[in-house]
Design a protein around this motif. Structure first.
Motif, PDB file in Angstrom:
ATOM      1  N   THR A  12      18.775   3.455   9.342  1.00 44.20           N
ATOM      2  CA  THR A  12      17.371   3.286   8.996  1.00 44.20           C
ATOM      3  C   THR A  12      17.228   2.391   7.785  1.00 44.20           C
ATOM      4  O   THR A  12      16.351   1.531   7.738  1.00 44.20           O
ATOM      5  CB  THR A  12      16.702   4.656   8.741  1.00 44.20           C
ATOM      6  N   HIS A  17       8.791   4.469   4.097  1.00 44.48           N
ATOM      7  CA  HIS A  17       9.120   4.286   5.517  1.00 44.48           C
ATOM      8  C   HIS A  17       7.900   3.935   6.371  1.00 44.48           C
ATOM      9  O   HIS A  17       7.963   4.008   7.589  1.00 44.48           O
ATOM     10  CB  HIS A  17       9.828   5.505   6.103  1.00 44.48           C
ATOM     11  N   THR A  35       5.870   4.254  11.406  1.00 42.38           N
ATOM     12  CA  THR A  35       6.735   4.901  10.435  1.00 42.38           C
ATOM     13  C   THR A  35       8.132   5.001  11.026  1.00 42.38           C
ATOM     14  O   THR A  35       8.278   5.302  12.214  1.00 42.38           O
ATOM     15  CB  THR A  35       6.214   6.327  10.115  1.00 42.38           C
ATOM     16  N   SER A  41      11.776   6.860  11.226  1.00 43.00           N
ATOM     17  CA  SER A  41      12.342   8.183  11.002  1.00 43.00           C
ATOM     18  C   SER A  41      13.790   8.209  11.485  1.00 43.00           C
ATOM     19  O   SER A  41      14.218   7.332  12.234  1.00 43.00           O
ATOM     20  CB  SER A  41      11.513   9.261  11.697  1.00 43.00           C
ATOM     21  N   ASP A  42      14.513   9.234  11.043  1.00 40.80           N
ATOM     22  CA  ASP A  42      15.936   9.381  11.339  1.00 40.80           C
ATOM     23  C   ASP A  42      16.194  10.618  12.175  1.00 40.80           C
ATOM     24  O   ASP A  42      15.474  11.595  12.077  1.00 40.80           O
ATOM     25  CB  ASP A  42      16.746   9.587  10.046  1.00 40.80           C
ATOM     26  N   TRP A  75      17.700   5.775  14.731  1.00 41.57           N
ATOM     27  CA  TRP A  75      16.388   5.623  14.094  1.00 41.57           C
ATOM     28  C   TRP A  75      15.317   5.507  15.161  1.00 41.57           C
ATOM     29  O   TRP A  75      15.580   5.084  16.290  1.00 41.57           O
ATOM     30  CB  TRP A  75      16.372   4.432  13.132  1.00 41.57           C
TER      31      TRP A  75
END
Length: 119
Positions: free
Chosen positions: A11, A55, A74, A76-77, A82
């Motif tokens: 990410t 993010h 957005t 995210s992980d 990702w």
């Protein structure tokens, strides 16, 4: 190295990829981005810009009717890779860069999205 740490690094690299992209404008307003794109007669011409939080990003682009849309997304992980979230979202991706998924975020066909490069 744990899978989650590797994902966080992925990410991080995607965010670096966004921030070094030719269409990156940084922290500018939506109004300023829109003014830059107004009058372009090419759908899916776009700029990337910073969102309000960590993010968070926007892709601001010209629609087929030549209006301008500000699409927030957005990053995210997860352990799988990702993802982006923008209402519907996509991913997880492990080897993809932002250029590989922008058309999904913009809801257009691959190859239609064209970066606007500020002169």
């Amino acid at each position: 190295m744990s899978a989650l740490l590797e994902t966080v690094q992925e990410t991080y690299f995607v965010e670096q990829d966004i921030q070094s992209h030719a269409a990156w404008l940084g922290k500018i307003s939506g109004l300023k981005a829109e003014k830059m794109l107004r009058g372009l007669n090419k759908p899916y011409h776009y700029v990337l810009r910073a969102g309000e939080g960590e993010h968070d990003y926007y892709v601001t682009f010209v629609l087929p009717d030549f209006s301008v849309k500000h699409q927030p997304f957005t990053l995210s992980d997860s352990q799988e890779g990702w993802s982006y979230v923008n209402g519907c979202g996509g991913g997880p991706f492990q080897d993809a860069v932002i250029e590989d998924v922008l058309h999904l975020i913009m809801h257009c066909r691959q190859g239609e999205a064209t970066p606007f490069i500020k002169a």
